[in-house]
Design a protein around this motif. Structure first.
Motif, PDB file in Angstrom:
ATOM      1  N   PHE A  99      10.824 143.349  38.755  1.00  0.00           N
ATOM      2  CA  PHE A  99       9.593 143.271  39.561  1.00  0.00           C
ATOM      3  C   PHE A  99       9.040 144.682  39.767  1.00  0.00           C
ATOM      4  CE2 PHE A  99      11.436 139.237  40.399  1.00  0.00           C
ATOM      5  CZ  PHE A  99      10.475 138.402  40.939  1.00  0.00           C
ATOM      6  N   LEU A 100       7.713 144.761  39.702  1.00  0.00           N
ATOM      7  CA  LEU A 100       6.989 145.992  40.078  1.00  0.00           C
ATOM      8  C   LEU A 100       5.946 145.618  41.111  1.00  0.00           C
ATOM      9  CD1 LEU A 100       6.464 147.661  36.574  1.00  0.00           C
ATOM     10  CD2 LEU A 100       8.070 148.375  38.361  1.00  0.00           C
ATOM     11  N   ASP A 101       6.072 146.271  42.251  1.00  0.00           N
ATOM     12  CA  ASP A 101       5.136 146.002  43.345  1.00  0.00           C
ATOM     13  C   ASP A 101       5.105 144.504  43.679  1.00  0.00           C
ATOM     14  OD1 ASP A 101       3.425 146.731  45.328  1.00  0.00           O
ATOM     15  OD2 ASP A 101       1.644 146.847  44.034  1.00  0.00           O
ATOM     16  N   ASP A 102       6.292 143.915  43.792  1.00  0.00           N
ATOM     17  CA  ASP A 102       6.511 142.511  44.167  1.00  0.00           C
ATOM     18  C   ASP A 102       5.931 141.514  43.153  1.00  0.00           C
ATOM     19  OD1 ASP A 102       7.836 143.344  46.410  1.00  0.00           O
ATOM     20  OD2 ASP A 102       6.096 143.151  47.746  1.00  0.00           O
ATOM     21  N   ARG A 103       5.740 141.912  41.920  1.00  0.00           N
ATOM     22  CA  ARG A 103       5.257 140.993  40.889  1.00  0.00           C
ATOM     23  C   ARG A 103       6.207 141.066  39.686  1.00  0.00           C
ATOM     24  NH1 ARG A 103       0.493 143.586  42.091  1.00  0.00           N
ATOM     25  NH2 ARG A 103       0.537 144.669  40.081  1.00  0.00           N
ATOM     26  N   PRO A 104       6.591 139.900  39.137  1.00  0.00           N
ATOM     27  CA  PRO A 104       7.457 139.914  37.954  1.00  0.00           C
ATOM     28  C   PRO A 104       6.713 140.501  36.761  1.00  0.00           C
ATOM     29  CG  PRO A 104       6.696 137.697  38.408  1.00  0.00           C
ATOM     30  CD  PRO A 104       6.212 138.529  39.553  1.00  0.00           C
TER      31      PRO A 104
END
Length: 485
Positions: A99-104
């Motif tokens: 995840f990056l910045d709460d996004r997969p």
């Protein structure tokens, strides 16, 4: 209600109990072995999956440390995640997601299952704790999957990251369950095969017992010659059949002797009764002399019957424990007392050959009874003024101290053909020329000798007299077996 069916069930009860017990123990053993084995396998699987998740997190941390060192601390979160995902090699049941910045954002091209569906992403984000690594279970398609959710924070990049490693343990558990089902089927087949084999084997082993049961049911007092078939093996069942056959032989022999004994007793009692009845029927009551003669004859026959009954009573006691009462006996005193009794039996030249000035453990009354009986026989079958010798000696035989008591006469002797049966009940010497006895005296002598742990023997030649010898242990204590010492 009893019938053939119940009888058949009863006859097979031992076989069924043995087989049921054997199968119960086998089933219990297989059940315990299977339970322990698969419990251990499930426990090991859980521990291994947790260890693998922890290993993946550790490897991610090492990659991060190495890259930070290589680039001098200027690594971006995206580059770190990309490098970690590219270096990760998912196992057969593993999946990864970054995840990056709460996004997969990143995942391996090939892996066991997907973690980026909305529901799973929501679970990961709700579980994630900044600055920590959380071990949890993700619910994917109704299946609980162990997972490690690691928070990623870099000083060089403010973008938050999450590294997720998951291991689909249910597939591995299913494989163990398939193995358990296979084990169960094989165990049941083994039990069934064991039951069939056991049914055949126990049938063969229990056949002698069945024959024994049938024999005990069918043998009657009139059919004691029946025997149990010998299975020809060398085990306890064969020993039981052989011992039962030997028991039947002893019973048969004892019953035959009993029948012969009763036949002889009836014959011996019938003779004096016939004489008494004949005498009374032919007595002339008007003739005092005839009445007196008949009276004397009846009294003589009654005395003979009384002696016979007394001898029978003595023989009946020979099998009882109190037939002899052991006590210390001074053999010198015994010899003198015995001689003082027998020298009044008849006008003979009585001699005492004494050489046993020892103490013996014996029944003095029974020994005296045996000596008197032998001396009475010697008087009955010898001529007046011939020699009758009583010999009491101490001797050693096979390392044991023994006492020998013998009576020798110079009478008519006993033929060799008669010597073999002289100690049988109601046996009499043919052409003895002497007075008729009950035929039980020597049987009583033999019983007394055997009760003392000894034996009686005969040495005789027709026309040269006879010698009866009783030999018994001085202390009447059994010699212990060398192996038991």
């Amino acid at each position: 209600m009893k019938g053939p069916f119940n009888k058949d069930l009863s006859s097979r009860s031992v076989r069924v109990r043995i087989l049921s017990t054997m199968l119960a123990f086998m089933a219990g053993g297989l059940l315990i072995a299977g339970f322990v084995s698969y419990y251990v396998q499930f426990t090991v699987l859980d521990d291994r999956v947790n260890a693998e998740l922890l290993q993946e997190v550790d490897e991610f941390q090492r990659i991060a440390e190495l890259r930070q060192s290589d680039v001098g601390g200027n690594e971006s979160t995206e580059d770190l995640m990309r490098a970690a995902i590219q270096s990760a090699v998912p196992g057969e049941h593993e999946s990864f997601l970054a995840f990056l910045d709460d996004r997969p954002q990143l995942k391996p091209q090939e892996q066991a299952f997907e973690l980026d569906n909305p529901d799973t992403v929501e679970q990961i984000l709700s579980t994630h704790t900044p600055g920590s690594t959380i071990f949890t279970h993700l619910e994917i398609n109704g299946e609980a999957i162990p997972a490690a959710v690691a928070s990623v924070e870099l000083y060089s990049d403010d973008t938050p990251g999450i590294f997720v490693a998951a291991n689909r343990i249910q597939n591995q558990r299913d494989q163990i369950w398939i193995s358990a089902v296979t084990y169960t089927v094989v165990s049941l087949a083994t039990l069934l095969a064991s039951a069939l084999v056991g049914l055949v084997v126990t049938g063969k082993l229990m056949r002698p017992i069945g024959d024994l049961r049938n024999a005990t049911r069918e043998i009657t007092i009139d059919d004691l010659e029946r025997r149990v078939p010998d299975p020809g093996t060398r085990d306890d069942v064969a020993a039981l059949a052989q011992n039962f056959n030997r028991m039947l032989e002893r019973i048969h022999e004892g019953y035959a002797h009993q029948r012969q004994f009763m036949s002889d007793v009836s014959h011996e009692l019938r003779t004096p009764l016939t004489i008494i009845r004949g005498t009374l029927e032919t007595t002339d009551l008007s003739d005092p002399a005839d009445v007196s003669e008949g009276h004397e004859i009846a009294l003589d026959e009654l005395d003979r019957m009384n002696n016979l009954v007394t001898d029978l009573s003595t023989l009946a006691k020979t099998g009882r424990p109190d037939f002899v009462k052991f006590a210390p006996v001074d053999m010198a005193e015994f010899a003198r007392n015995a001689m003082s009794r027998i020298e009044h039996l008849g006008p003979r030249r009585w001699l005492l050959d004494f050489g046993a000035d020892v103490m013996a453990r014996a029944d003095e009354d029974r020994l005296t009874q045996a000596v008197v009986q032998l001396a009475a026989n010697a008087v009955r079958y010898s001529e007046p003024h011939t020699t009758i010798e009583l010999k009491v000696q101490h001797m050693s035989l096979s390392g044991r101290s023994m006492i020998m008591v013998g009576v020798r006469d110079e009478g008519i002797g006993i033929a060799k053909a008669d010597q073999a049966r002289i100690f049988e009940r109601f046996a009499r010497v043919s052409d003895s020329g002497g007075e008729s006895g009950s035929g039980l005296g020597l049987a009583i002598v033999e019983a007394i000798a055997q009760a003392h742990g000894g034996s009686v023997s005969l040495t005789s030649r027709p026309g040269h007299g006879s010698t009866f010898t009783i030999i018994f242990p001085q202390d009447n204590t059994p010699v212990p077996d060398p192996e038991e010492r």
